[in-house]
Motif scaffolding. Structure first.
Motif, short mmCIF file in Angstrom:
data_model
loop_
_atom_site.label_atom_id
_atom_site.label_comp_id
_atom_site.label_asym_id
_atom_site.label_seq_id
_atom_site.Cartn_x
_atom_site.Cartn_y
_atom_site.Cartn_z
N SER A 175 0.82 -1.22 0.00
CA SER A 175 0.00 0.00 0.00
C SER A 175 0.85 1.26 0.00
N GLU A 176 2.11 1.15 0.45
CA GLU A 176 2.99 2.31 0.55
C GLU A 176 3.75 2.62 -0.73
N VAL A 177 3.71 1.71 -1.70
CA VAL A 177 4.50 1.94 -2.91
C VAL A 177 3.63 2.32 -4.12
N GLY A 178 2.35 2.47 -3.90
CA GLY A 178 1.47 2.95 -4.98
C GLY A 178 1.49 2.05 -6.20
N THR A 179 1.69 2.67 -7.37
CA THR A 179 1.66 1.90 -8.62
C THR A 179 2.91 1.04 -8.83
N GLU A 180 3.87 1.14 -7.93
CA GLU A 180 5.06 0.29 -8.02
C GLU A 180 4.80 -1.08 -7.38
N ALA A 181 3.60 -1.29 -6.84
CA ALA A 181 3.27 -2.56 -6.19
C ALA A 181 3.31 -3.70 -7.20
N TYR A 182 3.66 -4.89 -6.72
CA TYR A 182 3.69 -6.07 -7.57
C TYR A 182 2.25 -6.45 -7.93
N PRO A 183 1.99 -6.81 -9.19
CA PRO A 183 0.62 -7.11 -9.63
C PRO A 183 -0.07 -8.18 -8.78
N ASN A 184 -1.34 -7.95 -8.51
CA ASN A 184 -2.20 -8.93 -7.83
C ASN A 184 -1.71 -9.33 -6.44
N THR A 185 -1.27 -8.36 -5.69
CA THR A 185 -0.86 -8.63 -4.31
C THR A 185 -1.69 -7.79 -3.34
N ALA A 186 -1.86 -8.29 -2.14
CA ALA A 186 -2.64 -7.57 -1.13
C ALA A 186 -1.90 -6.31 -0.70
N LYS A 187 -2.64 -5.28 -0.36
CA LYS A 187 -2.03 -4.02 0.07
C LYS A 187 -1.22 -4.18 1.35
N SER A 188 -1.58 -5.17 2.15
CA SER A 188 -0.88 -5.38 3.42
C SER A 188 0.38 -6.23 3.27
N ALA A 189 0.59 -6.78 2.08
CA ALA A 189 1.74 -7.68 1.87
C ALA A 189 3.06 -6.91 1.99
N GLU A 190 4.05 -7.55 2.60
CA GLU A 190 5.40 -7.00 2.65
C GLU A 190 6.41 -8.13 2.63
N ASN A 191 7.64 -7.81 2.31
CA ASN A 191 8.67 -8.83 2.15
C ASN A 191 8.89 -9.62 3.43
N GLU A 192 9.07 -10.94 3.26
CA GLU A 192 9.31 -11.81 4.40
C GLU A 192 10.42 -12.81 4.09
N MET A 193 11.23 -13.09 5.08
CA MET A 193 12.28 -14.10 5.00
C MET A 193 12.53 -14.63 6.41
N SER A 194 13.25 -15.70 6.50
CA SER A 194 13.72 -16.17 7.80
C SER A 194 15.07 -15.52 8.09
N ALA A 195 15.50 -15.61 9.35
CA ALA A 195 16.82 -15.09 9.70
C ALA A 195 17.90 -15.84 8.92
N ASN A 196 17.70 -17.14 8.69
CA ASN A 196 18.64 -17.91 7.87
C ASN A 196 18.73 -17.33 6.46
N ASP A 197 17.57 -17.03 5.88
CA ASP A 197 17.55 -16.46 4.53
C ASP A 197 18.29 -15.13 4.48
N VAL A 198 18.01 -14.28 5.46
CA VAL A 198 18.64 -12.96 5.50
C VAL A 198 20.16 -13.10 5.62
N ALA A 199 20.59 -14.05 6.43
CA ALA A 199 22.03 -14.28 6.59
C ALA A 199 22.68 -14.76 5.30
N VAL A 200 21.95 -15.57 4.53
CA VAL A 200 22.47 -16.02 3.23
C VAL A 200 22.65 -14.81 2.31
N VAL A 201 21.64 -13.94 2.25
CA VAL A 201 21.73 -12.73 1.42
C VAL A 201 22.90 -11.87 1.86
N ALA A 202 23.01 -11.63 3.17
CA ALA A 202 24.08 -10.78 3.69
C ALA A 202 25.46 -11.36 3.39
N SER A 203 25.62 -12.68 3.56
CA SER A 203 26.92 -13.30 3.30
C SER A 203 27.27 -13.25 1.82
#
Length: 425
Positions: A175-203
């Protein structure tokens, strides 16, 4: 006689008590760190992925602006591949400019009638966590926000991350990104990952593009200096030198904060103490309460790791206990020495030593045939500490590549025939 038995019982009881104390020591050390307020936490060796602390680290949760690490990885990849250039001018759409003027979000003001360099937007994304800036970079790189998110999704899948939910480059709600929102997604949706996932990205980010730390360690910088939109950007990372949660001697130089109603206060940190870099992840630390809880939680985890564990180095080519040679039945010599293809580190509890580490080897081919060339891949080895498997972020991280330390020529036919005859008897 009774007195002797009494003495024996005292000795036996003392031994049991001592063993119990030793067995409880790691648990007691870990108990101190489990008092962190964060709903999830993790600490890993930045290079090897060895897990040094974990709390609910596989639970998928909102990550807010920690999403920007993945976005920046793709931007840096594009720069290294020549698709983007640091001094390239970026046009900003009216919607992205509108996002940048939302005072409820972290931003630098952008103007649709101006252009900005990739470098300026990059620094704003990392130092100031500017949401519209990273969205603008994504559009410049991929052509649209949707295409950039598709690249983000493809990238994490390539890394073996299958449970991530990704909708925009910034980590905002749709809902905060306006027309930049990904098609067919709920306005309340936001990015989610596990701490393991985030650590993989960071490393992946730190190991592939270590230059990112030159920016994440900056405490302040100017954006659009000399214009009426000039902003003195100040980092949100309070663990950097000079800030209130600075840890002397730990050399914290990154990485990324994240805050939202659902995510609470999050932080992916990294420290390089005595040449050993660790990555930590703290998720949902005291939501709605003290904003610095994510930093005090991170401090607790970092101190726990560096205080309770000792890194054991293995040099490139070093032979590993119980995984140091392979049979070559047809070679001039019937065995070949094996060493690791690159240097590595394995952390052990302080009361343990290198002798506590053992290895199990796995041969690449069922039957190794001569000739064998120096440096040839022979198999892999996995480590155990006190006969317990070592935990890693990803399964592949646990495997150490073993290579031949020297060449082994094939034995002549007469030697091979003689060996065949001898083997019968």
């Amino acid at each position: 006689m009774l007195k002797k038995w009494k003495q024996k019982l005292i000795v036996i009881f003392s031994a049991i008590l001592m063993l119990s104390t030793l067995a409880l020591a790691p648990t007691q050390a870990n108990a101190a760190v489990t008092n962190i307020s964060a709903k999830a936490g993790l600490a890993v060796d930045a290079k090897t992925g060895q897990i040094l602390y974990s709390k609910n680290s596989s639970k998928v949760m909102p990550i807010a602006s920690m999403s920007k690490m993945l976005a920046i990885y793709i931007i840096l990849k594009s720069i290294h591949e020549g698709k983007l250039k640091w001094d390239q001018r970026v046009h900003v759409s009216a919607n992205v400019a509108k996002i940048s003027r939302n005072t409820e979000l972290t931003n630098v003001p952008l103007n649709a009638s101006r252009t900005y360099t990739v470098r300026d937007l990059y620094k704003a994304s990392l130092i100031y966590s500017a949401n519209a800036a990273v969205i603008a970079l994504g559009v410049a790189q991929a052509g649209s926000s949707e295409k950039f998110v598709n690249e983000m999704r493809a990238q994490v899948n390539a890394w073996g991350i299958t449970d991530a939910k990704l909708y925009n480059a910034a980590g905002l709600t749709e809902s905060e990104v306006g027309t930049e929102a990904y098609p067919n997604t709920a306005k309340s949706a936001e990015n989610e990952m596990s701490a393991n996932d985030v650590a993989v990205v960071a490393s992946k980010l730190v190991n592939t593009y270590p230059e990112v730390l030159n920016t994440t360690k900056e405490t302040s910088a100017w954006f659009a200096k000399g214009t009426d939109d000039a902003v003195k950007m100040t980092t949100h990372n309070e663990m950097l030198a000079g800030d209130e949660n600075y840890m002397k001697g730990y050399n914290v130089d990154g990485l990324k904060t994240g805050t939202s109603d659902k995510a609470g206060n999050c932080f992916t940190g990294t420290a390089n103490k005595n040449g050993h870099r660790v990555i930590t992840v703290v998720m949902n630390a005291n939501p709605g309460k003290k904003a610095d809880a994510r930093f005090t939680n991170t401090e607790t985890i970092m101190k726990y790791v560096y205080t309770n564990f000792t890194p054991i180095r293995y040099k490139k080519g070093e032979q590993l206990k119980q995984a140091n040679k392979f049979k070559v039945p047809e070679g001039k010599t019937t065995t070949v020495k094996a060493g690791i293809s690159q240097a590595t580190t394995i952390w052990v509890a302080n009361k343990q030593s290198k002798q506590a580490i053992s290895f199990i080897s796995n041969q690449t081919k069922k039957n190794l045939t001569a000739p064998v060339t120096k440096g040839q891949k022979l198999g892999t080895a996995t480590a155990k500490i006190a006969d317990k498997n070592v935990s890693y972020l990803q399964a592949g991280d646990a495997k150490l590549q073993l290579v031949a330390k020297k060449s082994v020529e094939k034995a002549n036919i007469f030697v091979r025939m003689w060996r065949s005859v001898v083997s019968v008897f």
